[in-house]
Design a protein around this motif. Structure first.
Motif, mmCIF file in Angstrom:
data_model
loop_
_atom_site.group_PDB
_atom_site.id
_atom_site.type_symbol
_atom_site.label_atom_id
_atom_site.label_comp_id
_atom_site.label_asym_id
_atom_site.label_seq_id
_atom_site.Cartn_x
_atom_site.Cartn_y
_atom_site.Cartn_z
ATOM 1 N N ILE A 282 41.035 42.125 48.334
ATOM 2 C CA ILE A 282 41.417 41.449 49.574
ATOM 3 C C ILE A 282 40.238 41.293 50.525
ATOM 4 O O ILE A 282 40.077 40.268 51.195
ATOM 5 C CB ILE A 282 42.562 42.235 50.270
ATOM 6 N N GLU A 283 39.378 42.326 50.603
ATOM 7 C CA GLU A 283 38.308 42.289 51.597
ATOM 8 C C GLU A 283 37.023 41.636 51.085
ATOM 9 O O GLU A 283 36.063 41.486 51.832
ATOM 10 C CB GLU A 283 37.999 43.692 52.101
ATOM 11 N N SER A 284 36.989 41.226 49.811
ATOM 12 C CA SER A 284 35.795 40.609 49.246
ATOM 13 C C SER A 284 35.502 39.259 49.896
ATOM 14 O O SER A 284 36.315 38.330 49.825
ATOM 15 C CB SER A 284 35.963 40.404 47.735
ATOM 16 N N PRO A 285 34.339 39.074 50.530
ATOM 17 C CA PRO A 285 33.997 37.774 51.119
ATOM 18 C C PRO A 285 33.955 36.659 50.072
ATOM 19 O O PRO A 285 34.300 35.515 50.368
ATOM 20 C CB PRO A 285 32.605 38.016 51.722
ATOM 21 N N LEU A 286 33.552 36.989 48.845
ATOM 22 C CA LEU A 286 33.499 35.976 47.793
ATOM 23 C C LEU A 286 34.894 35.496 47.400
ATOM 24 O O LEU A 286 35.113 34.306 47.177
ATOM 25 C CB LEU A 286 32.761 36.527 46.569
ATOM 26 N N VAL A 287 35.834 36.437 47.322
ATOM 27 C CA VAL A 287 37.217 36.059 47.022
ATOM 28 C C VAL A 287 37.790 35.248 48.179
ATOM 29 O O VAL A 287 38.411 34.197 47.979
ATOM 30 C CB VAL A 287 38.084 37.301 46.751
ATOM 31 N N LYS A 288 37.565 35.702 49.398
ATOM 32 C CA LYS A 288 38.130 35.056 50.584
ATOM 33 C C LYS A 288 37.602 33.628 50.754
ATOM 34 O O LYS A 288 38.357 32.717 51.100
ATOM 35 C CB LYS A 288 37.825 35.901 51.828
ATOM 36 N N THR A 289 36.298 33.426 50.502
ATOM 37 C CA THR A 289 35.751 32.074 50.641
ATOM 38 C C THR A 289 36.220 31.162 49.515
ATOM 39 O O THR A 289 36.424 29.965 49.727
ATOM 40 C CB THR A 289 34.211 32.110 50.688
ATOM 41 N N ALA A 290 36.398 31.729 48.321
ATOM 42 C CA ALA A 290 36.920 30.925 47.210
ATOM 43 C C ALA A 290 38.337 30.457 47.508
ATOM 44 O O ALA A 290 38.707 29.312 47.211
ATOM 45 C CB ALA A 290 36.889 31.730 45.916
ATOM 46 N N VAL A 291 39.130 31.328 48.115
ATOM 47 C CA VAL A 291 40.500 30.958 48.487
ATOM 48 C C VAL A 291 40.475 29.851 49.533
ATOM 49 O O VAL A 291 41.240 28.888 49.461
ATOM 50 C CB VAL A 291 41.270 32.196 48.998
ATOM 51 N N TYR A 292 39.570 29.966 50.508
ATOM 52 C CA TYR A 292 39.458 28.928 51.533
ATOM 53 C C TYR A 292 39.086 27.581 50.910
ATOM 54 O O TYR A 292 39.641 26.537 51.258
ATOM 55 C CB TYR A 292 38.407 29.331 52.564
ATOM 56 N N GLY A 293 38.156 27.590 49.962
ATOM 57 C CA GLY A 293 37.722 26.363 49.321
ATOM 58 C C GLY A 293 38.623 25.885 48.211
ATOM 59 O O GLY A 293 38.330 24.870 47.560
ATOM 60 N N GLU A 294 39.724 26.614 48.003
ATOM 61 C CA GLU A 294 40.677 26.285 46.933
ATOM 62 C C GLU A 294 39.944 26.151 45.596
ATOM 63 O O GLU A 294 40.199 25.252 44.793
ATOM 64 C CB GLU A 294 41.463 25.015 47.276
ATOM 65 N N ASP A 295 39.019 27.096 45.388
ATOM 66 C CA ASP A 295 38.214 27.138 44.175
ATOM 67 C C ASP A 295 38.736 28.265 43.278
ATOM 68 O O ASP A 295 38.609 29.434 43.634
ATOM 69 C CB ASP A 295 36.745 27.395 44.556
ATOM 70 N N PRO A 296 39.337 27.957 42.146
ATOM 71 C CA PRO A 296 39.925 28.997 41.286
ATOM 72 C C PRO A 296 38.859 29.808 40.545
ATOM 73 O O PRO A 296 38.832 29.875 39.323
ATOM 74 C CB PRO A 296 40.803 28.194 40.326
ATOM 75 N N ASN A 297 37.964 30.399 41.308
ATOM 76 C CA ASN A 297 36.903 31.239 40.764
ATOM 77 C C ASN A 297 37.448 32.649 40.588
ATOM 78 O O ASN A 297 37.042 33.591 41.263
ATOM 79 C CB ASN A 297 35.694 31.220 41.716
ATOM 80 N N TRP A 298 38.397 32.795 39.674
ATOM 81 C CA TRP A 298 39.107 34.054 39.504
ATOM 82 C C TRP A 298 38.210 35.168 38.986
ATOM 83 O O TRP A 298 38.536 36.355 39.088
ATOM 84 C CB TRP A 298 40.301 33.864 38.559
ATOM 85 N N GLY A 299 37.033 34.817 38.462
ATOM 86 C CA GLY A 299 36.080 35.838 38.028
ATOM 87 C C GLY A 299 35.690 36.752 39.172
ATOM 88 O O GLY A 299 35.397 37.941 38.968
ATOM 89 N N ARG A 300 35.693 36.219 40.400
ATOM 90 C CA ARG A 300 35.398 37.040 41.574
ATOM 91 C C ARG A 300 36.456 38.121 41.783
ATOM 92 O O ARG A 300 36.152 39.210 42.263
ATOM 93 C CB ARG A 300 35.300 36.152 42.817
ATOM 94 N N VAL A 301 37.706 37.800 41.432
ATOM 95 C CA VAL A 301 38.791 38.777 41.569
ATOM 96 C C VAL A 301 38.570 39.945 40.612
ATOM 97 O O VAL A 301 38.664 41.118 40.994
ATOM 98 C CB VAL A 301 40.155 38.107 41.300
#
Length: 385
Positions: A282-301
């Motif tokens: 939840i607190e990962s900036p990489l996950v949070k920015t990917a969610v904002y950009g609607e980028d399914p970069n699930w590897g960050r999760v």
């Protein structure tokens, strides 16, 4: 439409005054009380005061101001917090040591006591049990919040209602979020404290907006007892549900946020381990920015889960993405099966959900947060000027 929550609880009246950035809420209710507080080493003056006064296990009222956190203000700040309780006690005709106090706003500034005294007197004259009065109280404690937070749980035999504020500096580690919870259940101070601590652990402590733990985090719960005795287990479950609603509202209203982010971790060896993984994601900036950009970069999760300090086999992990209605698999037992078109579509709405199965046990936990947008920087880059 205003949700009637604390004013639906027998024995509770409220009112709030807001003048620009400076507000004051006053809530009158008498009963057993418990509180949980920030674990930040730099604790605001009202927190230091309340950690002492809550030991009596009873409160008669709560006074809370917005616009000034009264944090990092030394001895003067502590004395000012005491003065706030005296203003409320005098206005309501109750002992000031039984008045709860909370503050939120800019750190390192002194309170305007003359303003607070005037606002307190105004609020005291208008205390009433109505939806409008409650909404005024909820708005009075808001800072960068876009909307007030209310929650109401009705069980057979008792009611729990609450208001809260929180939008930025959110990574409660309790025990800038404030929550005032009321119930007409009859419950002693010790079991009330145990129930509140568990509820906070499973809800407020699993919300991350920006990873900063405030100097002022506080949640107070007062039980008026006007509806009689309750089953402790039923009460604890209802209190957790009430706090969960507030936690989700705080996450969704994160500063600059456009999407609520929810992460559920299953298959963990312990609930605490599941919660730890969920919070790190939840607190990962990489996950949070990917969610904002609607980028399914699930590897960050998956990468974020791997640095949480919880042991699991990466080749056994499964992962899904959802918009809250439709769920799509991304990884199954370590095998990539993602349909990126569907995954991206799941990110278009105002809620994005990830479900992770660690395949390392039977416990689970959920955490809540939000995306990270340019607006967050705008809000906090000019917060005091």
């Amino acid at each position: 439409m205003v949700i009637k929550s604390i004013c639906a609880v027998k024995g509770v009246t409220a009112y709030g005054v807001k003048e620009g950035k400076f507000g004051l809420a006053l809530i009158r209710a008498s009963g057993t009380a418990a509180g949980v507080f920030t674990e930040n080493l730099v604790k605001a003056a009202p927190i230091e005061l309340m950690r002492k006064q809550i030991k009596a296990g009873k409160l008669e009222a709560v006074i809370a101001n917005s616009g000034c956190a009264n944090a990092y203000t030394g001895r003067r700040g502590y004395e000012d917090a005491v003065t706030m309780t005296e203003y409320a006690g005098s206005a309501l005709g109750v002992d000031s040591v039984a008045v709860g106090v909370a503050s939120t706003g800019v750190i390192g500034r002194y309170l305007d006591l003359s303003l607070i005294r005037r606002q307190c007197a105004d609020a005291a004259l208008n205390l009433i049990s109505t939806p409008d009065a409650e909404d005024r109280a909820a708005h009075a404690i808001m800072t960068t919040d876009k909307r007030p937070k209310h929650a109401l749980i009705k069980n057979e035999g008792f009611t729990i209602g609450a208001i809260a504020k929180g939008s930025g500096m959110i990574a409660p580690n309790m025990g800038t979020m404030l929550s005032f919870i009321y119930t007409d259940a009859q419950i002693e101070a010790k079991p009330l404290k145990e129930a509140l601590k568990m509820a906070a652990k499973r809800t407020f402590n699993r919300v991350v907006v920006d990873g900063d733990t405030s100097t002022n985090d506080i949640a107070l719960c007062i039980a008026t007892g006007e509806s009689g005795k309750v089953n402790a287990g039923e009460f604890s479950s209802a209190l957790e549900a009430c706090c969960r609603s507030l936690a989700q509202q705080i996450a969704a209203d994160g500063e600059g946020a456009s999407k609520l982010l929810e992460v559920t971790v299953r298959g963990a060896p312990k609930e605490a381990a599941a919660a730890k993984v969920a919070r790190v994601v939840i607190e990962s900036p990489l996950v949070k920015t990917a969610v904002y950009g609607e980028d399914p970069n699930w590897g960050r999760v998956v990468a974020a889960a791997g640095r949480a300090g919880v042991k699991f086999d990466p080749n056994a992990v499964s992962l899904w993405i959802s918009d809250g209605n439709n769920q799509y698999p991304l990884v199954k037992s370590g095998e990539i099966i993602a349909d990126l078109t569907k995954a991206k579509a799941a990110m278009h709405g105002n809620r994005v959900v990830f479900v992770i199965d660690l395949a390392a046990g039977k416990e689970e936990a959920t955490a809540w947060g939000c995306d990270l947008t340019e607006k967050y920087v705008e809000i906090n880059g000019r917060y005091t000027t």
